[in-house]
Design an enzyme around this catalytic site. Structure first.
Site, PDB file in Angstrom:
ATOM      1  N   HIS A  82      54.160  39.933  41.559  1.00  0.00           N
ATOM      2  CA  HIS A  82      52.929  39.429  42.147  1.00  0.00           C
ATOM      3  C   HIS A  82      52.224  38.574  41.107  1.00  0.00           C
ATOM      4  CE1 HIS A  82      48.938  39.414  43.966  1.00  0.00           C
ATOM      5  NE2 HIS A  82      49.416  40.015  45.031  1.00  0.00           N
ATOM      6  N   HIS A 134      44.258  47.375  39.117  1.00  0.00           N
ATOM      7  CA  HIS A 134      43.887  46.416  38.089  1.00  0.00           C
ATOM      8  C   HIS A 134      42.590  46.806  37.390  1.00  0.00           C
ATOM      9  CE1 HIS A 134      43.661  42.581  36.156  1.00  0.00           C
ATOM     10  NE2 HIS A 134      42.667  42.104  36.874  1.00  0.00           N
ATOM     11  N   GLU A 156      34.533  40.438  38.791  1.00  0.00           N
ATOM     12  CA  GLU A 156      35.094  39.891  40.026  1.00  0.00           C
ATOM     13  C   GLU A 156      34.152  40.192  41.191  1.00  0.00           C
ATOM     14  OE1 GLU A 156      39.036  41.338  40.618  1.00  0.00           O
ATOM     15  OE2 GLU A 156      39.720  40.795  38.607  1.00  0.00           O
ATOM     16  N   HIS A 213      33.473  44.164  41.339  1.00  0.00           N
ATOM     17  CA  HIS A 213      34.235  45.005  40.425  1.00  0.00           C
ATOM     18  C   HIS A 213      33.949  44.491  39.023  1.00  0.00           C
ATOM     19  CE1 HIS A 213      36.845  45.365  44.194  1.00  0.00           C
ATOM     20  NE2 HIS A 213      36.143  46.483  44.075  1.00  0.00           N
ATOM     21  N   HIS A 230      40.173  48.820  40.175  1.00  0.00           N
ATOM     22  CA  HIS A 230      40.111  48.540  41.613  1.00  0.00           C
ATOM     23  C   HIS A 230      41.509  48.172  42.089  1.00  0.00           C
ATOM     24  CE1 HIS A 230      39.271  44.839  39.361  1.00  0.00           C
ATOM     25  NE2 HIS A 230      39.875  44.180  40.337  1.00  0.00           N
TER      26      HIS A 230
END
Length: 452
Positions: free
Chosen positions: A284, A327, A333, A357, A363
């Site tokens: 990813h 993460h 963020e 976050h 999160h």
């Protein structure tokens, strides 16, 4: 209203004049002794005069009366728009807001300015370093009175440079010092990112090459349009200065620019035009591959703010948990949802809502997303169809305002529960499969998966 026209390109040198006054742009110089049509020449500087040519931002405006003609500024009260970051104790928790409430007609007339509310931010406007994130909820147009992201309801943004119609799934950038008004068409809601002191740029493409992500030609700049009129009681020009609002009166329209030229302009962009770059093998990629605009800091590769989107795209990665991974990040963020359902949290994160976050706060996908995608058959699929989520990512550690934590009453205090159902899948007796070839049928063919 007639269809609006635009100029195309990002950061270009533009020149435009209202067709009602051909020849309004002076020839061969910026500041003639007498301008065509008896206009005033006025420069709007978005950078220091001595900046390198590649970063120098300025435009010349030719207007009926100069903007210096106004009464003294007087302070305005607006408790929900602020940049005082010490009013509330720091909160490192994952935060989520339900869709912010739009005022109804019974609540009275609420225009764009009065409907602005600060959610979070950091830095200092006086030092011109930092950002603020706001939401706007309004039901009334500004009557002769920053990135703007409409979520519900289109907005007509009138600027000194001309008009822009901005609809959901489009963004609009109005740069420092530019006067603008916002007309709405019913109940309206959206997001605002305010950046102190630096300008947005297109991100460097590096190994991607010359093309991809947001292409310069898809950014649209308004053409010159002017109005020469006055209204009873004059116009209120609202100025945001050092985090506070001030109002001054003038008896002529602030949108009286007949012609202009330069590279310091407002602009808009349709997010559907973003050329997605993504993983086509395994794993990813980081969300930075979805960056539309970046406001760089003095540290190479570290942004004051990145504007990132998560648009519809194909998911084809093999051997991979395809949604966003769990993460912790050294950046803050803030996410919003314009439409649809975000793939990592299809419940709870709703259009018109938001999440924050903070730096190093963990999160990631909720329980349903993890369980479903851990067992999904991996075949090519469309991801985020009908959805547009975005993220403001910043190197600043955000403070959240009292309005966002308490007064708006939209904070989802149960947000943390979306992860509580995550169970352990640890098996100490697990053995890797060695020298085994595993075949999986899909779409009438075969895919060879090698496991060693």
């Amino acid at each position: 209203m007639a269809e609006l026209k635009y100029l195309s390109g990002f950061g270009n040198e533009f020149a435009t004049e209202d067709p009602r006054c051909p020849g309004a742009l002076p020839e061969g110089q910026n500041n003639p002794q007498v301008c065509p049509y008896g206009l005033y020449a006025e420069q709007l500087s978005g950078s220091a005069f001595t900046c390198p040519r590649t970063t120098n931002k300025r435009s010349w405006l030719y207007r009926i009366r100069p903007s210096v003609c106004h009464k003294p500024f007087a302070a305005m009260q607006h408790e929900a728009l602020m940049d005082k970051w010490d009013d509330v104790a720091p909160d490192p928790n994952q935060l989520r807001w339900l869709p912010f409430t739009i005022p109804k007609a019974a609540d009275g007339k609420v225009d764009f300015v009065m409907g602005l509310h600060t959610v979070c931010g950091a830095g200092d406007t006086r030092a011109r370093s930092g950002i603020a994130i706001h939401v706007y909820t309004c039901n009334y147009s500004m009557t002769d009175k920053w990135v703007l992201i409409p979520q519900q309801g289109k907005i007509l943004v009138t600027t000194e440079f001309g008009k822009m119609m901005v609809e959901p799934n489009e963004i609009c950038v109005v740069q420092q010092g530019m006067r603008f008004g916002v007309d709405v068409f019913g109940e309206t809601r959206g997001y605002v990112l305010e950046v102190y002191g630096v300008h947005f740029e297109l991100p460097d493409l590096g190994p991607i090459g010359a093309n991809g992500l947001a292409n310069p030609r898809d950014f649209l700049v308004p053409v010159a349009w002017y109005e020469d009129r006055s209204v009873p009681g004059g116009y209120a020009v609202i100025n945001k200065y050092q985090g506070k609002l001030f109002s001054s009166q003038q008896n002529f329209s602030p949108f009286n620019v007949v012609a202009w030229h330069g590279n310091y302009t407002p602009y808009k962009y349709n997010l559907d035009n973003f050329m997605v770059v993504n993983c086509v093998a395994f794993d990813h990629a980081d969300p930075s591959i979805f960056t539309v605009l970046t406001a760089k800091s003095a540290r190479p590769g570290v942004a004051v703010a990145d504007f990132v989107i998560f648009p519809p795209r194909w998911g084809v990665a093999d051997h991979t948990f395809r949604p966003p991974y769990y993460h912790r990040n050294c950046m803050s963020e803030f996410m919003g949802l314009i439409k649809g359902h975000y793939e990592a949290k299809e419940e709870g994160f709703l259009p018109g809502g938001a999440t924050l976050h903070s730096i190093m706060t963990p999160h990631g996908p909720d329980v349903d997303c993890f369980e479903k995608n851990s067992t999904a058959v991996l075949k090519p699929e469309r991801v985020a169809e009908g959805t547009m989520a975005f993220m403001f990512e910043s190197s600043f550690s955000m403070a959240v305002t009292q309005w966002a934590l308490q007064k708006c009453q939209r904070l989802d205090k149960s947000y943390y529960t979306c992860w509580e159902g995550l169970q352990t899948h640890f098996n100490p007796n697990w053995k890797p499969k060695s020298n085994a070839n595993i075949w999986q049928d899909f779409q009438g063919g075969t895919l060879l998966k090698m496991c060693f």
